[in-house]
Design a protein around this motif. Structure first.
Motif, mmCIF file in Angstrom:
data_model
loop_
_atom_site.group_PDB
_atom_site.id
_atom_site.type_symbol
_atom_site.label_atom_id
_atom_site.label_comp_id
_atom_site.label_asym_id
_atom_site.label_seq_id
_atom_site.Cartn_x
_atom_site.Cartn_y
_atom_site.Cartn_z
ATOM 1 N N ASN A 56 -11.027 -36.365 13.163
ATOM 2 C CA ASN A 56 -9.613 -36.693 13.305
ATOM 3 C C ASN A 56 -8.815 -35.944 12.245
ATOM 4 O OD1 ASN A 56 -10.034 -38.448 15.434
ATOM 5 N ND2 ASN A 56 -10.194 -40.261 14.131
ATOM 6 N N GLY A 57 -7.718 -35.351 12.661
ATOM 7 C CA GLY A 57 -6.885 -34.602 11.729
ATOM 8 C C GLY A 57 -7.299 -33.164 11.545
ATOM 9 N N ALA A 58 -8.376 -32.723 12.210
ATOM 10 C CA ALA A 58 -8.831 -31.342 12.041
ATOM 11 C C ALA A 58 -7.879 -30.349 12.691
ATOM 12 C CB ALA A 58 -10.236 -31.172 12.631
ATOM 13 N N GLY A 59 -7.192 -30.781 13.755
ATOM 14 C CA GLY A 59 -6.252 -29.871 14.411
ATOM 15 C C GLY A 59 -6.594 -29.574 15.853
ATOM 16 N N LYS A 60 -7.259 -30.510 16.530
ATOM 17 C CA LYS A 60 -7.689 -30.256 17.914
ATOM 18 C C LYS A 60 -6.486 -30.101 18.847
ATOM 19 C CE LYS A 60 -10.252 -34.029 17.931
ATOM 20 N NZ LYS A 60 -10.102 -34.422 16.513
ATOM 21 N N THR A 61 -5.473 -30.960 18.676
ATOM 22 C CA THR A 61 -4.288 -30.830 19.522
ATOM 23 C C THR A 61 -3.531 -29.553 19.195
ATOM 24 O OG1 THR A 61 -4.118 -33.248 19.663
ATOM 25 C CG2 THR A 61 -2.159 -31.984 20.236
ATOM 26 N N THR A 62 -3.506 -29.172 17.923
ATOM 27 C CA THR A 62 -2.883 -27.894 17.542
ATOM 28 C C THR A 62 -3.607 -26.728 18.201
ATOM 29 O OG1 THR A 62 -2.173 -28.809 15.415
ATOM 30 C CG2 THR A 62 -2.310 -26.409 15.584
ATOM 31 N N LEU A 63 -4.939 -26.767 18.229
ATOM 32 C CA LEU A 63 -5.701 -25.714 18.894
ATOM 33 C C LEU A 63 -5.338 -25.628 20.373
ATOM 34 C CD1 LEU A 63 -7.906 -23.564 19.093
ATOM 35 C CD2 LEU A 63 -9.589 -25.414 19.316
ATOM 36 N N LEU A 64 -5.219 -26.792 21.036
ATOM 37 C CA LEU A 64 -4.820 -26.786 22.442
ATOM 38 C C LEU A 64 -3.473 -26.091 22.620
ATOM 39 C CD1 LEU A 64 -5.743 -30.334 23.817
ATOM 40 C CD2 LEU A 64 -6.770 -28.148 24.451
ATOM 41 N N ARG A 65 -2.507 -26.445 21.790
ATOM 42 C CA ARG A 65 -1.169 -25.853 21.905
ATOM 43 C C ARG A 65 -1.199 -24.353 21.646
ATOM 44 N NH1 ARG A 65 3.030 -28.717 18.344
ATOM 45 N NH2 ARG A 65 4.446 -27.552 19.739
ATOM 46 N N LEU A 66 -2.060 -23.939 20.741
ATOM 47 C CA LEU A 66 -2.212 -22.509 20.457
ATOM 48 C C LEU A 66 -2.806 -21.776 21.653
ATOM 49 C CD1 LEU A 66 -1.893 -20.445 18.076
ATOM 50 C CD2 LEU A 66 -4.300 -20.888 17.549
#
Length: 605
Positions: free
Chosen positions: A321-331
């Motif tokens: 949690n907090g690693a950036g999985k949703t950010t990776l998706l958006r990227l």
């Protein structure tokens, strides 16, 4: 003596009873898992056991002085202060109560659970908050711990920690979970809530599934025989009573009893029918990254990522949690621009996004309006359907379909969001934590749908069984923004990690490096481009691969028989048509064998 016993307990909220004259006993040291469909009454049963709900009839016996603690799905509103303050709870004033044993438990739990003691509770992630609340419950030194979906919002590391902690804890557990891997590891007994009844199963989860299916099949046969008999008796009564008075009277009473039994029958809730509406095929290249990076301030979220996602790939995204999985998706989807390197999207992409926070749902809308945008119909794969009929596929009856969204449970909201999303044509499905709150049957149906989906899937999940069944490869956050790529699902990733730990190598990428026999580099490095990636088999392909040896064996046995016949001169004295059929069949077998061997090679490769 049992910690808790329920005797002939019933509870209803106006409709059919959620608990209908049920009995249950929980002993010390047991780890009992409650299973059942969403809305079956699992959470209600836990509230009755905890004393938060009183049954309409029946009795609940609790061992005197037994402490029962509960961890709910939802984080209670209004909890403020530091982590230490929340864990200590109302009994924090040790000097006043002279409860130094409690003080020692608090200190031990804070250390065991690796909690940030001085951090503000409100600022923690959902997973961290659940860990704090678990510590708060354990401080009371309970003899029975009630856990309602304890793995929701926990990352894999936290789930694995929780499993080991509960196995070592030694107290009694009653828990509800959608995480089948967690269930398999923790439970010593399964209790099913089905149509108001409790059914105990003294077996593991996989055996339960087999036995449950057999019971349902037997029930279906028994009910069909009952309905046939009832129909025959209805025909008899309509023809008029012509038999002897006493015999006719007995038969009429028996018919009345059968009618009452049929009226009281509770049919099992049907299975959801999920079908994704597929758009025209995308280009073969869906997303390509070359040395891509993104950071917030000085912290790298994604760093030096090189990968290629192709049409039909099912990619799992895994990390703390907090690693950036949703950010990776958006990227990956082009919603964020990389700050270094390159991210390219392919052509003809039709993307549908499942949001774990249910942000796409307006709480004030009715269920049917949320799906059809206020229209009476939806169009699915070219077919127009009434929205009420479509929602029944997702287990919303007409009354529930007209209910405001704010009245729905977590599982119902997830089903609603899936129903809404699948009205939109897509060739790329993006699912951010889709498994939370779904019952096991709906989960398995979603798995099958995703495996059969002809497009591409990007999936964020901490559900190990789900990752195993759906994913062809994983993108795993390894720390400091580095992301490694592994072929297969969760179990394949763990095997590769073990191999790396033993061999001291780096993880194998999707595709083998052909430069030599050394361990290939991680994808995302700047080495030469990897060879073509391998592909994980879906459920049907694995079954096909398992069946191929038997198919080949049968074909070769038939080939041997026909070859022997055609080698025998006496065979040619038979009618010409028989000889011709044998010759043609021999050629067919040769072609079938060639195809079978080629398919075997393809699936194993």
């Amino acid at each position: 003596m049992a910690l808790v016993s329920l005797l002939d307990v019933s509870l209803s909220f106006g409709g059919a009873p959620l608990l209908d004259h049920v009995n249950l006993q929980i002993d010390r040291g047991e780890r009992v898992c409650l299973v059942g469909r969403n809305g079956a009454g699992k959470s209600t049963l836990m509230k009755v056991i905890a004393g938060e709900l009183n049954p309409d009839t029946g009795q609940v016996f609790r061992q005197p002085a037994a402490v029962i603690s509960t961890l709910r799905q939802e984080v209670p509103a209004g909890l403020t202060g530091s982590v230490r303050t929340v864990v200590e709870g109302e009994g924090g004033a040790y000097e006043v109560h002279n409860d130094w044993e409690r003080h020692d438990r608090v200190e031990r739990l804070l250390e065991q659970m690796k909690l940030p003691v001085e951090s503000e509770f409100a600022a923690l992630s959902a997973g961290q908050k659940r860990r704090v609340l678990l510590a708060r419950g354990l401080v009371e030194d309970p003899q029975l711990l009630l856990l309602d979906e304890p793995t929701n919002h926990l990352d894999l590391e936290s789930i694995l920690w929780l499993e080991e902690f509960l196995l070592e804890w030694g107290g009694a557990l009653l828990f509800v979970t959608h995480d089948r891997a967690f269930l398999r590891k923790i439970s010593t007994r399964i209790v099913e809530v089905d149509r108001g009844k409790l059914i105990g199963w003294q077996c593991d989860y996989d055996t339960f599934l087999v036995r449950k299916e057999a019971v349902l099949e037997a029930e279906e046969v028994e009910r069909a025989q009952f309905d046939k008999k009832l129909a025959q008796e209805e025909v008899w009564i309509r023809r008029g009573v012509k038999a002897q008075r006493s015999r006719a009277s007995n038969r009429i009473h028996a018919l009345e009893k059968m009618r009452a039994e049929r009226a009281a029958r509770r049919d099992r809730v049907g299975t959801a029918k999920m079908t994704a509406q597929e758009a025209d095929r995308s280009g073969f290249k869906v997303i390509a990254c070359e040395g891509a990076g993104f950071r917030y301030n000085e912290r790298w979220i994604v760093r030096d990522l090189t990968t290629r996602i192709e049409r039909g790939d099912k990619i799992g995204i895994v990390g703390p949690n907090g690693a950036g999985k949703t950010t990776l998706l958006r990227l990956l989807l082009g919603q964020l621009a990389p700050q270094e390197g390159l991210v390219e999207q392919g052509t003809r992409l039709e993307i549908v996004y499942f949001d774990q926070l249910r942000a796409q749902l307006d709480e004030t809308m009715r269920v049917q309006d949320a799906v059809a945008d206020g229209n009476a119909t939806v169009t699915i794969n070219g077919r127009t359907r009434h929205v009420i009929s479509y929602l029944e596929d997702f287990l919303f009856d007409p009354t529930r379909a007209r209910t405001p969204i704010k009245a729905l449970s977590g599982g119902e909201r997830n089903r609603l969001l899936l129903a809404r999303l699948f009205t939109k044509p897509a060739n790329v499905l993006v699912l951010d934590e889709p498994t939370n709150d779904l019952d096991a049957e709906t989960l398995e149906l979603l798995e099958d749908m995703l495996v059969e989906f002809g497009g591409t899937v990007l999936l964020v999940s901490h559900d190990r069984a789900f990752l195993n069944e759906v994913c062809t490869s994983l993108l795993v956050f390894e720390g400091d923004g580095r992301i490694s790529e592994y072929i297969g699902g969760y179990d394949d990733w763990q095997k590769e990690r073990t191999r790396r730990a033993v061999g001291g190598g780096v993880p194998s990428p999707r595709g083998a490096d052909k430069r030599g026999e050394g361990t290939p580099p991680t994808r995302g490095s700047n080495d030469a481009a990897p060879a073509k990636k391998a592909r994980k088999l879906n459920n049907k392909e694995r079954a096909e691969l398992d069946a191929l040896p038997r198919t080949i064996e049968a074909l070769e046995a038939e080939q041997t028989v026909l070859t022997a016949k055609l080698a025998d001169p006496h065979f040619f004295k038979k009618p010409a048509t028989e000889v011709t059929q044998a010759t043609v069949r021999l050629h067919e077998i040769e072609a079938e064998l060639a195809r079978a061997y080629a398919r075997w090679s393809e699936l194993e490769g």
